[in-house]
Scaffold this active site. Structure first.
Site: not given
Length: 1008
Positions: A145, A380
């Site tokens: 991020h 993920h």
């Protein structure tokens, strides 16, 4: 010649990697090969994409005038000669030649991304990554991020994937598309796209490692986050930035919409750390302005995060000794941390002294992160769908949550929903941190993509399948397919699906979907590819990592030329040097200390509180039922075991001659006590009543404490200790006919042997690995003198203190030399436990032995220190131990055939099945020693079938122990005796014996 030598060395490194594999090489050679590969990658896999006229950051940056000694919010002026390099809205670079960047239009051609999501990626059973904890999964998302963000657009219209009639996507959440089409927004195009050039995309974040996930990239957000009049950050009662100040500034259509509890933990942790740094700076430099305090604290905090990522997170997820060493060398150099601390930077070489503080180097290409880097970081699968939570204070089970309960929701307008509510439900972050430290993330492999992320509604209201999006994004952005990607990194392409994966079943699935191996998507290939030992992701992905992990540091002025006390302050440099993930966690959450005690890397599983036991969740765990199909014997295993026996036989002959023609065991040669004891069945649950463990049953036992070496050595030497337990009278009529059946045909013994050692996992996976790695060590340990071995152990201990990676076999000698009676012993390899599969542990229970657990053997106690201590102890003391079982709950996470994989204590805690009591006695009389060392034999296959050993290592022991015992008894001309009664043990105590009628009886003669 000088100019050609480096190229020759690089060529050799590449060939060694291709022919052998860097991970199979000895550590020094493996590190040298990785350095060579990195140089090759720098030369051939860095490509800039330029900058368009509209690719510019916003100019409204409050810190732009402080750029010489501080990071700007928008990332500009990191490079003073090229101020826009790496700033917000800079293009992503590439790691493949630009002519190979060929975006697929449309990116939904067969096999379409949804089909791949359903048939190859969808989680079947949760496959855990057992060497990591959940903090490792949260950490990489936290860092990504900071680094990268693509924008998406509504126009042109989204990509549309036709859903099959049987596809139930959307039905669970009531969002099934009326027209049967899944919609995926397109990646925003570069506003300055060159129509004649390759497709380019811009980063909404800066490309630098600058903590933008915390500090933001805009003036509006940064100022809302700051506490007015200070350099500190606003933190509310939830531990996050105050909702009223920053939440309305979040954009729910980007990464902010991916916020969940795992990210909240790390955001809160490093906001707290920023404030702690501010307090230190204010105390050290009272004249420093609030802006200066803020900027210095940001620099220090970001550098600490980069250090943690480099030398803690990365070695956890790629836990091969070579890569662990290499990542520490990235930060500290080959000379190591201690050298750097003592002598400072005596050279500018980033190889010798590490990247921080070395000259800035872009390697001829303006710095940027790459779309290929993003593609290999699609992890993920690390996220579970279900989370269990425990109290850090008591170890008690608190409850279960679904992933969807821990994510962000848009409830009313711009309000954050589930994340803050979840934090409040747990009344603080300590229990969540603790639970994340215990739990495993998912393995990055096929069939392990979380269900939640494949059918969920994003915070901005968009319904999505993230697995399908991952596949589509790579195609849309022109990432080469798997085989082409490997070629462009000078790796051998897979000629068949079987060669790609090494798994026949997976190969057939890939063939069914792709038909042509050249069409396999990069992400699918990375998930299917076999991984190097200790790796959480593939070797192909690792090639991008080798290049970009160093580049993120080397190109950044604040990690290289300006990583100095003048820029960071002396106190700031000390803060970075002296801190780690452990110290950060404990500074802000002191209650985590018991769980982190003894844990070397906070991204690996933590210790459970309350003597490493947890209350079970309300739902009873599902235990794997034993079946003959659980074992998978390789076709050449017997041949390998024969080779091992041949080598060990030569060891036996060598030690026989050396010990005055007296044969000893080729393992566990030296005993420290032969004991009479009593096993009393005490079950923690009716389901544990299996095999000989009948409620209320009692058995006599004979036990032999030993050191595992195949030579008679000094007790002052560190190493693994052993405990062999022989349970007598297991043919008791209380057992049914099937329960009395023996593991081996023709075995008429009335005993059950359990062989335990102080090392929880076996250091080798199976017989093949033992032959390759264990036999050279066994041969060496049988011959090397004590003095030489002692110096070797000293070097290993020193290397461990310097945080140098050690091979597993060497690490065994680093463990402190503790009193043998205070040790915990383990079966290391699994065995059948009635209807289940289990591993065993024998744990000190009485205070008399528990108080020995944290002591060390006195160096002045002599070469028979353990034996002398055992004799002294049992003159007056009784020792009680608990025998515990750990039942298998998942054969993927708790494998039968791989004995070196740890079984999760969280998934299946050890549970008591019996106590073993050893009363006062003479454990080492001459008669006892002779009986235990020369007459008795212990073999885990001398067993009831309901407790038969399982797996390759145990099949190896069956033949090896039999051959060793036969040699010993033949050469010593001593018949082997398998006791039928405790009275056969010299100097036995009839009062302590189990059963009636023994008191006052005379010892029976041993029978063969």
């Amino acid at each position: 010649m000088t100019g050609r030598t480096p190229r020759l060395l690089l060529w050799i490194a590449e060939r060694l990697d291709r022919w052998i594999g860097w991970w199979r090489l000895p550590l020094p050679l493996g590190v040298a090969v990785l350095i060579g590969l990195r140089e090759q990658l720098r030369a051939h896999n860095l490509y800039g994409t330029g900058r368009g006229k509209d690719d510019r950051p916003d100019s409204d940056d409050p810190y732009i005038n402080e750029h010489l000694t501080a990071r700007t919010l928008n990332g500009s002026y990191n490079d003073l000669d090229d101020p826009l390099m790496g700033s917000v809205k800079s293009r992503f670079g590439r790691n493949v030649p630009l002519r190979y960047v060929k975006p697929e239009d449309p990116p939904i051609r067969p096999p379409d991304p949804r089909r791949i999501s359903r048939e190859l990626l969808a989680r079947t059973d949760f496959q855990p990554a057992t060497t990591l904890n959940l903090l490792a999964a949260a950490w990489i998302q936290f860092e990504v991020h900071d680094w990268v963000q693509h924008a998406v657009v509504d126009k042109p219209e989204p990509w549309k994937i036709e859903l099959d009639a049987e596809d139930d996507w959307g039905q669970k959440i009531g969002e099934r598309p009326a027209d049967g089409k899944m919609r995926i927004k397109r990646t925003a195009p570069d506003p300055s796209q060159d129509v004649h050039g390759p497709r380019t995309f811009v980063n909404q974040n800066s490309h630098w490692w600058d903590g933008s996930q915390i500090y933001g990239t805009t003036k509006e957000y940064a100022e809302a986050l700051r506490k007015q009049g200070t350099g500190m950050l606003n933190i509310d009662e939830d531990g996050l930035a105050p909702r009223e100040k920053v939440d309305q500034k979040l954009g729910y259509d980007g990464q902010d919409g991916n916020f969940w509890v795992g990210l909240a933990l790390l955001h809160s942790l490093f906001m707290r750390e920023h404030n702690a740094i501010c307090e230190r700076l204010t105390a050290e430099y009272p004249d420093m302005t609030p802006d200066d305090v803020y900027q210095k604290a940001r620099l220090i905090n970001v550098a600490l995060m980069a250090k943690i990522h480099t030398i803690e997170w990365t070695p956890a997820i790629i836990a091969h000794p070579t890569t662990v060493f290499a990542m520490r060398a990235n930060w500290f150099g080959l000379f190591g941390e201690r050298f750097k601390r003592w002598f400072g930077r005596v050279t500018t070489s980033e190889i010798l002294k590490g990247i921080p503080g070395s000259p800035t180097n872009h390697h001829g290409v303006p710095y940027s992160l790459t779309d290929d880097f993003i593609a290999v970081y699609r992890m993920h699968s690390l996220l579970p769908d279900d989370f269990d939570f425990y109290s850090v204070k008591t170890g008690e089970y608190i409850g279960k949550r679904k992933l969807c309960d821990l994510t962000m929701g848009k409830i009313e307008g711009q309000e954050i929903g589930n994340v803050r509510q979840a934090l409040r439900d747990f009344k603080g972050m300590e229990d969540i941190f603790y639970s994340f430290g215990l739990a495993h993330p998912g393995a990055v492999t096929l069939h392990n993509y979380p269900h939640t992320l494949r059918d969920f509604k994003h915070a901005d209201g968009v319904h999505m399948d993230l697995a399908a999006i991952d596949i589509l994004r790579d195609r849309e952005r022109g990432i080469p397919r798997y085989n082409e990607f490997r070629r462009l990194f000078r790796l051998k392409a897979a000629s068949t699906f079987e060669e790609l994966t090494g798994d026949l079943a997976i190969a057939e699935e890939l063939r069914k979907i792709y038909r042509d191996v050249e069409q396999v998507d990069l992400m699918v290939g990375l998930h299917a590819e076999p991984k190097p030992p200790g790796f959480g992701f593939s070797d192909t992905a690792f090639r991008v990592f080798i290049l970009m992990a160093s580049r993120r540091l080397e190109s950044d002025r604040f990690f290289t030329r300006d990583f100095t006390p003048e820029v960071y302050t002396p106190a700031g440099m000390d803060w970075i040097s002296q801190n780690s993930m452990r110290t950060v966690l404990l500074r802000h959450f002191k209650s985590l200390e018991p769980a982190l005690r003894g844990v070397k890397n906070p991204f690996t599983p933590w210790a459970a509180v309350n003597d490493q036991t947890l209350d079970e969740p309300p739902a009873t765990p599902t235990y794997v039922e034993w079946s003959e199909r659980l074992e998978r014997r390789p076709p050449d295993e017997d041949e390998v075991i024969t080779k091992i026996i041949d080598v060990l036989h030569k060891n036996n002959e060598w030690t026989y001659k050396r010990n005055n023609k007296h044969a000893i065991r080729d393992a566990h040669a030296k005993s420290h006590g032969i004991l009479q004891g009593k096993l009393t069945v005490e079950l923690d649950g009716d389901d544990l009543e299996q095999g000989l463990f009948k409620k209320g049953a009692r058995y006599d036992v004979i036990a032999r404490f030993s050191s595992t070496a195949g030579a008679i050595r000094s007790d002052q030497l560190r190493g693994v200790r052993g405990l062999a337990i022989k349970v007598l009278g297991v043919d008791d009529k209380a057992l049914g006919v099937e329960e009395r059946k023996r593991a081996l045909a023709g075995d008429h013994a009335r005993t059950q042997d359990f062989l335990l050692v102080t090392h929880r996992e076996f250091p080798f996976a199976d017989a093949h690995e033992y032959y390759k790695k264990g036999m050279p060590l066994a041969r060496l340990l049988a011959r090397v003198p004590d003095l030489v071995l002692a110096r070797f152990i000293d070097l290993a201990v020193l290397a461990d203190r310097l945080h140098l990676p050690l091979p597993t076999t060497v690490a065994l000698f680093v463990t402190p030399n503790r009193p043998i009676l205070g040790e915990t012993f383990y079966s290391s390899a699994p065995l059948r436990f009635g209807k289940y599969v289990a591993k065993l542990a024998l744990v000190p229970s009485s205070d008399s032995v528990k108080q020995l657990q944290n002591k060390e053997i006195d160096a002045a106690a002599g070469e028979n220190a353990h034996t002398d201590a055992v004799k002294k102890f049992f003159k007056t003391n009784t020792a009680v131990y608990e025998l515990r079982v750990q039942l298998c709950t998942n054969t993927e996470a708790m494998p039968i055939e791989n004995a070196k994989v740890p079984w999760s204590e969280t998934a299946s805690p050890h549970r008591r099945v019996a106590t073993i009591t050893f009363p006062p006695q003479n454990p080492y009389s001459d008669a006892r020693r002779e009986f235990g060392d020369d007459v008795l034999s212990f073999n885990s296959w001398r067993a009831l079938d309901v407790h038969r050993p399982l797996g390759s290592i145990n099949r190896l022991k069956l033949r090896v122990y039999k051959a060793s015992s036969q040699f010993r008894h033949e050469m010593n001309n001593v018949p082997a005796v398998e006791p039928t009664d405790i009275a056969q043990l010299p100097n036995y105590d009839p009062v302590f014996a189990v059963g009636s009628g023994r008191s006052g009886s005379h010892p029976q003669k041993p029978t063969t």
